[in-house]
Design a protein around this motif. Structure first.
Motif, PDB file in Angstrom:
ATOM      1  N   THR A   1       0.861   3.957  -2.986  1.00 53.29           N
ATOM      2  CA  THR A   1       0.526   5.357  -2.693  1.00 53.29           C
ATOM      3  C   THR A   1       1.607   6.289  -3.225  1.00 53.29           C
ATOM      4  N   TYR A   2       2.836   5.914  -3.031  1.00 56.13           N
ATOM      5  CA  TYR A   2       3.973   6.726  -3.496  1.00 56.13           C
ATOM      6  C   TYR A   2       3.920   6.948  -5.003  1.00 56.13           C
TER       7      TYR A   2
ATOM      8  N   SER B   1      -3.062   5.743 -13.705  1.00 50.72           N
ATOM      9  CA  SER B   1      -2.647   6.836 -12.799  1.00 50.72           C
ATOM     10  C   SER B   1      -1.595   7.746 -13.410  1.00 50.72           C
TER      11      SER B   1
ATOM     12  N   ARG C   1       0.838  -1.210   0.000  1.00 54.98           N
ATOM     13  CA  ARG C   1       0.000   0.000   0.000  1.00 54.98           C
ATOM     14  C   ARG C   1       0.870   1.257   0.000  1.00 54.98           C
ATOM     15  N   GLU C   2       1.932   1.259   0.803  1.00 52.95           N
ATOM     16  CA  GLU C   2       2.804   2.429   0.859  1.00 52.95           C
ATOM     17  C   GLU C   2       3.469   2.692  -0.499  1.00 52.95           C
TER      18      GLU C   2
ATOM     19  N   THR D   1       1.130   6.078  -7.257  1.00 52.86           N
ATOM     20  CA  THR D   1      -0.117   6.193  -8.029  1.00 52.86           C
ATOM     21  C   THR D   1      -1.105   7.216  -7.503  1.00 52.86           C
ATOM     22  N   SER D   2      -1.552   7.097  -6.263  1.00 55.97           N
ATOM     23  CA  SER D   2      -2.628   7.971  -5.788  1.00 55.97           C
ATOM     24  C   SER D   2      -2.710   7.935  -4.275  1.00 55.97           C
ATOM     25  N   ASP D   3      -3.463   8.865  -3.718  1.00 56.04           N
ATOM     26  CA  ASP D   3      -3.642   8.915  -2.267  1.00 56.04           C
ATOM     27  C   ASP D   3      -4.346   7.671  -1.736  1.00 56.04           C
ATOM     28  N   ASP D   4      -5.207   7.083  -2.548  1.00 61.46           N
ATOM     29  CA  ASP D   4      -5.983   5.921  -2.131  1.00 61.46           C
ATOM     30  C   ASP D   4      -5.917   4.863  -3.228  1.00 61.46           C
ATOM     31  N   PRO D   5      -4.822   4.106  -3.326  1.00 62.77           N
ATOM     32  CA  PRO D   5      -4.663   3.152  -4.420  1.00 62.77           C
ATOM     33  C   PRO D   5      -5.702   2.038  -4.349  1.00 62.77           C
TER      34      PRO D   5
ATOM     35  N   ARG E   1      -0.485  11.890 -10.615  1.00 64.60           N
ATOM     36  CA  ARG E   1      -0.020  11.918  -9.226  1.00 64.60           C
ATOM     37  C   ARG E   1       0.598  13.265  -8.918  1.00 64.60           C
TER      38      ARG E   1
ATOM     39  N   THR F   1       0.359  11.999   0.840  1.00 62.77           N
ATOM     40  CA  THR F   1      -0.929  12.416   0.284  1.00 62.77           C
ATOM     41  C   THR F   1      -0.843  13.829  -0.280  1.00 62.77           C
TER      42      THR F   1
END
Length: 483
Positions: A301-302, A343, A297-298, A304-308, A347, A397
């Motif tokens: 997030t780095y 994405s 998840r980390e 693609t998006s704030d909420d992958p 980003r 984020t």
């Protein structure tokens, strides 16, 4: 003839690197997309910085000294300053000592910036920043300023694309981490839980993943005796403990400080045996399903998006599990995913990515002579290197970085980068002069590829530019460049 690049090609290069440049595009075209991506995921051993950048790194006073030598040197200097009786002389000596430690950290930042701007293995450099942020230490804790460069090079960069388990142990064994999270003070009878808690909450399984306070307490017991020793002589130990003593550089496992009682950690009985207990729990933590999901998840997030999407995280976590935490394989799963492709170009750049991508685009492979302006810009944008105080690292984020005050500062930095050399080509010597350097963003890369990615409002704004410097500033301030 090299194949024409698509908008996806440009966005892919921009996402995998610290920012698209003409020379990176040429390498991509010459190698082909697949070969180029594989070279980023699994860079060749002979990947080298340009000579002009490597020469600057080699010339740094700290470049040829080990962490042990630096720490011993500064320990002696600090001790000498504290022994001075005269209050004014003591204050002056202590100030000199603090400034000297700060200069060592600035030298480490220079190495990081030169590598980020010019290293051919760009993905390794992007992941070095990511992992440093994940395993964050703050330079102004104790003597971490002296250790931070070695921590970044030997604990983080060396394992940035390797096995997560190896990376995790490298951070556990590094004095910067042990100082920062107080495990150097963790001993049987004097338990300090700081590091144990952060290993579980931030470094591996993540908040809400099922571990308990009792697991934290047991991990803290397992970590007793894992610390730092700057003294040249080894501690005196009972004969039965001497075989369990470990010392490598500043790292020390002192069995006299270890709790040898049995522990129960995440349901596993850990027999009291010394440092092998630490090895055992690192194996357990690195193979926990919660760790696979948290790390995936980390990373998602780095990039693609704030909420992958959970579908993407699921596939990355499965790769993490199947490959025993091979970071390059997890990244490859990410880069081949349709969610990643969707994405691309969307980003929002955090400050570090924004500044580095702007300098890369402005000067490509023309090597800067002074990293201080970049360090200052990152500090102004509140994402200075080694400067986040708490162990959670800087937020990834968009909302953390796209407020009105942040954007105004970005526009001012865009003007500085776009208008002139901004001190980047003035070496640090006292009598140095600023060498001529002209940022040229309206170049072949722009006309061949980048202009096709601009919306009509940005095109209209650029058409109103009254000078090349004004055009550069507008381009670096555009929504398209911010993403």
């Amino acid at each position: 003839m090299n194949p024409a690049l698509t908008a996806r090609d440009i966005a892919l290069i921009d996402a995998v690197t610290w920012g698209v440049t003409g020379s990176t595009v040429q390498a991509f075209q010459a190698m082909g997309a697949e070969t180029w991506l594989q070279a980023q995921l699994r860079p060749p051993a002979d990947a080298r910085l340009p000579e002009a950048a490597q020469k600057q790194i080699n010339a740094l006073p700290s470049a040829q000294k080990s962490a042990l030598d630096l720490a011993a040197e500064f320990d002696a200097q600090g001790h000498a300053a504290n022994q001075i009786k005269d209050p004014d002389q003591k204050a002056a000596a202590q100030h000199t000592f603090q400034q000297a430690m700060t200069d060592i950290a600035h030298q480490a930042a220079t190495r990081t910036i030169l590598r980020a701007l010019y290293a051919p293995d760009q993905l390794r450099e992007r992941m070095t920043w990511f992992w440093f942020n994940h395993f964050n230490v703050h330079q102004y804790k104790a003597n971490v300023r002296v250790l931070v460069g070695d921590y970044e090079d030997r604990a983080i960069r060396a394992h940035a694309l390797g096995r997560f388990r190896d990376l995790l142990e490298a951070t556990v064994r590094h004095p910067a981490m042990l100082r920062y999270l107080d495990n150097a003070d963790n001993a049987a009878g004097h338990i300090n839980e700081n590091y144990a808690r952060e290993i579980m909450e931030l470094h591996t399984m993540g908040v809400g993943s099922g571990y308990t306070q009792k697991d934290v307490e047991e991990l803290a017991r397992i970590l007793t005796g894992v610390g730092v020793d700057i003294k040249p002589e080894n501690p005196k130990l009972k004969p039965e403990l001497q075989g369990k003593f470990i010392r490598v550089g500043l790292f020390e496992f002192n069995p006299a400080r270890h709790d040898f009682g049995d522990k129960v950690f995440l349901g596993h009985v850990i027999k009291g045996r010394g440092f092998v207990e630490v090895e055992e729990v690192l194996d357990i933590l690195s193979r926990e399903p919660a760790t696979a999901r948290h790390i995936s998840r980390e990373i998602a997030t780095y990039f693609t998006s704030d909420d992958p999407p959970s579908t993407l995280i699921d596939r990355m976590a499965q790769t993490f599990t199947n490959t025993d935490g091979d970071i390059a394989s997890v990244l490859e799963t990410l880069f081949r995913a349709p969610e990643f492709t969707a994405s691309l170009g969307k980003r929002f750049k955090d400050p570090t990515r924004y500044v580095l991508s702007a300098v890369r685009l402005a000067y490509d492979d023309k090597v800067i002579l002074n990293s201080a302006p970049i360090q200052n810009w990152l500090n102004r944008l509140a994402e200075g290197l080694y400067n986040h105080q708490t162990p959670d690292g800087y937020p990834m984020t968009s909302s953390a970085w796209n407020g009105s005050g942040q954007m105004m500062t970005r526009f001012e930095i865009a003007r500085q980068i776009g208008s002139n050399s901004a001190g980047l080509f003035k070496s640090a010597e006292s009598d140095a002069v600023d060498k001529p350097a002209f940022p040229l963003l309206e170049n072949a890369l722009y006309f061949g590829s980048l202009n096709r990615m601009l919306g009509s409002p940005t095109r209209a704004a650029l058409d109103e530019a009254v000078s090349p410097q004004d055009w550069n500033t507008l381009f670096l301030s555009s929504p398209e460049f911010m993403n």
